[in-house]
Design a protein around this motif. Sequence first.
Motif, PDB file in Angstrom:
ATOM      1  N   VAL A 155       0.861  -1.162  -0.087  1.00  6.72           N
ATOM      2  CA  VAL A 155      -0.061   0.071  -0.083  1.00  6.72           C
ATOM      3  C   VAL A 155       0.973   1.224   0.058  1.00  6.72           C
ATOM      4  O   VAL A 155       0.475   2.311  -0.673  1.00  6.72           O
ATOM      5  N   ALA A 156       1.920   1.273   0.711  1.00  5.90           N
ATOM      6  CA  ALA A 156       2.925   2.284   0.808  1.00  5.90           C
ATOM      7  C   ALA A 156       3.507   2.416  -0.555  1.00  5.90           C
ATOM      8  O   ALA A 156       3.666   3.767  -1.107  1.00  5.90           O
ATOM      9  N   ASN A 157       3.995   1.575  -1.228  1.00  2.57           N
ATOM     10  CA  ASN A 157       4.707   1.590  -2.698  1.00  2.57           C
ATOM     11  C   ASN A 157       3.801   1.757  -3.633  1.00  2.57           C
ATOM     12  O   ASN A 157       3.997   3.096  -4.679  1.00  2.57           O
ATOM     13  N   SER A 158       2.581   1.640  -3.328  1.00  4.98           N
ATOM     14  CA  SER A 158       1.289   1.975  -4.460  1.00  4.98           C
ATOM     15  C   SER A 158       1.169   3.530  -4.334  1.00  4.98           C
ATOM     16  O   SER A 158       0.390   4.220  -5.250  1.00  4.98           O
ATOM     17  N   ALA A 159       1.470   4.113  -3.141  1.00  4.27           N
ATOM     18  CA  ALA A 159       1.383   5.591  -2.674  1.00  4.27           C
ATOM     19  C   ALA A 159       2.728   6.297  -3.259  1.00  4.27           C
ATOM     20  O   ALA A 159       2.828   7.626  -3.178  1.00  4.27           O
ATOM     21  N   GLY A 160       3.856   5.740  -3.933  1.00  2.58           N
ATOM     22  CA  GLY A 160       4.895   6.133  -4.270  1.00  2.58           C
ATOM     23  C   GLY A 160       5.789   6.506  -3.201  1.00  2.58           C
ATOM     24  O   GLY A 160       6.537   6.992  -3.344  1.00  2.58           O
ATOM     25  N   VAL A 161       5.524   5.667  -1.914  1.00  3.67           N
ATOM     26  CA  VAL A 161       6.471   5.586  -0.968  1.00  3.67           C
ATOM     27  C   VAL A 161       7.163   4.595  -0.639  1.00  3.67           C
ATOM     28  O   VAL A 161       6.590   3.356  -0.857  1.00  3.67           O
ATOM     29  N   ASP A 162       8.691   4.528  -0.372  1.00  5.24           N
ATOM     30  CA  ASP A 162       9.247   3.420   0.170  1.00  5.24           C
ATOM     31  C   ASP A 162       8.986   3.204   1.583  1.00  5.24           C
ATOM     32  O   ASP A 162       8.682   4.001   2.422  1.00  5.24           O
ATOM     33  N   VAL A 163       9.324   1.918   2.243  1.00  2.00           N
ATOM     34  CA  VAL A 163       9.059   1.544   3.410  1.00  2.00           C
ATOM     35  C   VAL A 163      10.420   1.859   4.233  1.00  2.00           C
ATOM     36  O   VAL A 163      11.460   1.914   4.120  1.00  2.00           O
ATOM     37  N   TYR A 164      10.025   2.757   5.381  1.00  4.68           N
ATOM     38  CA  TYR A 164      11.291   3.095   6.312  1.00  4.68           C
ATOM     39  C   TYR A 164      11.523   2.245   7.166  1.00  4.68           C
ATOM     40  O   TYR A 164      12.738   1.452   7.335  1.00  4.68           O
ATOM     41  N   THR A 165      10.557   1.555   8.062  1.00  6.63           N
ATOM     42  CA  THR A 165      10.495   0.740   8.932  1.00  6.63           C
ATOM     43  C   THR A 165       9.378  -0.438   9.154  1.00  6.63           C
ATOM     44  O   THR A 165       8.363   0.148   8.590  1.00  6.63           O
ATOM     45  N   GLN A 166       9.400  -1.408   9.742  1.00  6.91           N
ATOM     46  CA  GLN A 166       8.145  -2.450   9.902  1.00  6.91           C
ATOM     47  C   GLN A 166       7.689  -1.740  11.226  1.00  6.91           C
ATOM     48  O   GLN A 166       8.179  -1.374  12.133  1.00  6.91           O
ATOM     49  N   GLY A 167       6.043  -1.792  11.113  1.00  4.55           N
ATOM     50  CA  GLY A 167       5.339  -1.485  12.169  1.00  4.55           C
ATOM     51  C   GLY A 167       4.983   0.201  12.003  1.00  4.55           C
ATOM     52  O   GLY A 167       5.367   0.691  11.080  1.00  4.55           O
ATOM     53  N   ALA A 168       4.119   0.505  12.708  1.00  3.80           N
ATOM     54  CA  ALA A 168       3.663   1.731  12.768  1.00  3.80           C
ATOM     55  C   ALA A 168       4.638   2.813  13.088  1.00  3.80           C
ATOM     56  O   ALA A 168       5.519   2.661  13.928  1.00  3.80           O
ATOM     57  N   CYS A 169       4.537   4.161  12.445  1.00  5.81           N
ATOM     58  CA  CYS A 169       5.327   5.013  12.795  1.00  5.81           C
ATOM     59  C   CYS A 169       5.173   5.603  14.118  1.00  5.81           C
ATOM     60  O   CYS A 169       3.973   5.437  14.775  1.00  5.81           O
ATOM     61  N   PRO A 170       6.045   5.969  15.020  1.00 10.37           N
ATOM     62  CA  PRO A 170       6.014   6.346  16.485  1.00 10.37           C
ATOM     63  C   PRO A 170       5.242   7.747  16.389  1.00 10.37           C
ATOM     64  O   PRO A 170       4.920   8.621  15.430  1.00 10.37           O
TER      65      PRO A 170
END
Length: 416
Positions: free
Chosen positions: A401-416
């Motif tokens: 879903v992140a990639n489809s939004a044009g974004v790479d994954v920073y870390t696994q899990g929700a952002c702090p």
Amino acid sequence: MKQWIVVAALLAASCSGGEEGSKLGDRDGTVTKADARAMGGVDDNGEDICDVLDWYGDGVCDDFCVEPDSDCDTNNEPANNLPTNNDPANNEPTNNEPTNNEPVNNLPTNNTSGGDCGGIAGLVCADTDFCNYPDDTYCGAADQLGTCEPRPEACAAVYEPVCGCDGNDYGNACTANSAGVDVAADGECATACAADSDCAAGESCVAGVCEASAICAADSDCARGELCVDGACTSDPTGATCGARSMYMCPAGYFCDWDLAGMCGRADATGTCQETPQFCADIYDPVCGCDGMTYSNECEANGNGVSALSEGECVKSCVANTDCAVDELCINGTCTDVAQGQCGGFAGFQCAADEWCDYPDGTMCGAGDQSGTCQVRPQACPAVFAPVCGCDNMTYSNGCVANSAGVDVYTQGACP
């Protein structure tokens, strides 16, 4: 003169019918030793002529006598080479003159036990003996004499190999002696050689002979010009440790060979000296050599005295984009063609609207000016909840879903 007097006395006794005269029968005249030899030492009445004429113990060896003459040796041959037919009246040759093509000096050709053998005359022992040379005489190599000794009739079944004077190996010294051969050295016979490569592992070629190499733990344990290879000193560099901490440079005709993990000695990795190949197959399977040059195959690199750094053609290394060509970027120390879809980095290249910038794992979304690669955005994603934190610091239900939004994954899990 004594013989003439004795014979005359005997003839006189014969004329008177005495007992002494009967021992020579009816023979008239004198009896010389030549006559006695022709008669086989026995007169016409079968009497022992040597006994009748007192020739036993007269200082001359009479080998024709019925009984052994004490003036002869045990083989009934002349003692001290004294002549036995020394009567000048018959002009016969003495025993010191050659007869039947025998040597004038009467040297024995088949000595019995206890006799000499070898030497400059090449004396040999009887078939039942072997020539036993003193230790350290190298089987009589310098014309030393040995002694004839009886061959053993039986030997223990023990394997303690020796090298015989005939250059053959024997199971033990007794086996060699029973074959009529003295021992040249303990252990199997050394192999002739021209170089260390002609010898077995752990042996060196010394003066044309393979010898056990000295035990070593380092080159310093060996003689000048030798290396410590597999725990043995050798002058053959094959397999010697080279490069990095060893600081050993392989000689001409050899190259230092690293495996790919050794990366040409980086991080103090060591290689081994190998012989430079003379011929290589004409195939294209490129490798990048330790000299930064591309070679058609690993053999070709080795033939040029170079080990392989990596498979495939060499890629130009860099520190900054200025180290690369106009159409290249310096990505992770390597000049990379921009046409490959690079993004991010110091230059801040942007991907197309239908793409997203995929940074290598662990680069924190290109935080250190690392470059990523443009990838096509996915059109559909699974309905799976596996939250991730995107490079835009937004939480997404999963990586797709992140990639489809044009974004790479920073870390696994929700952002702090």
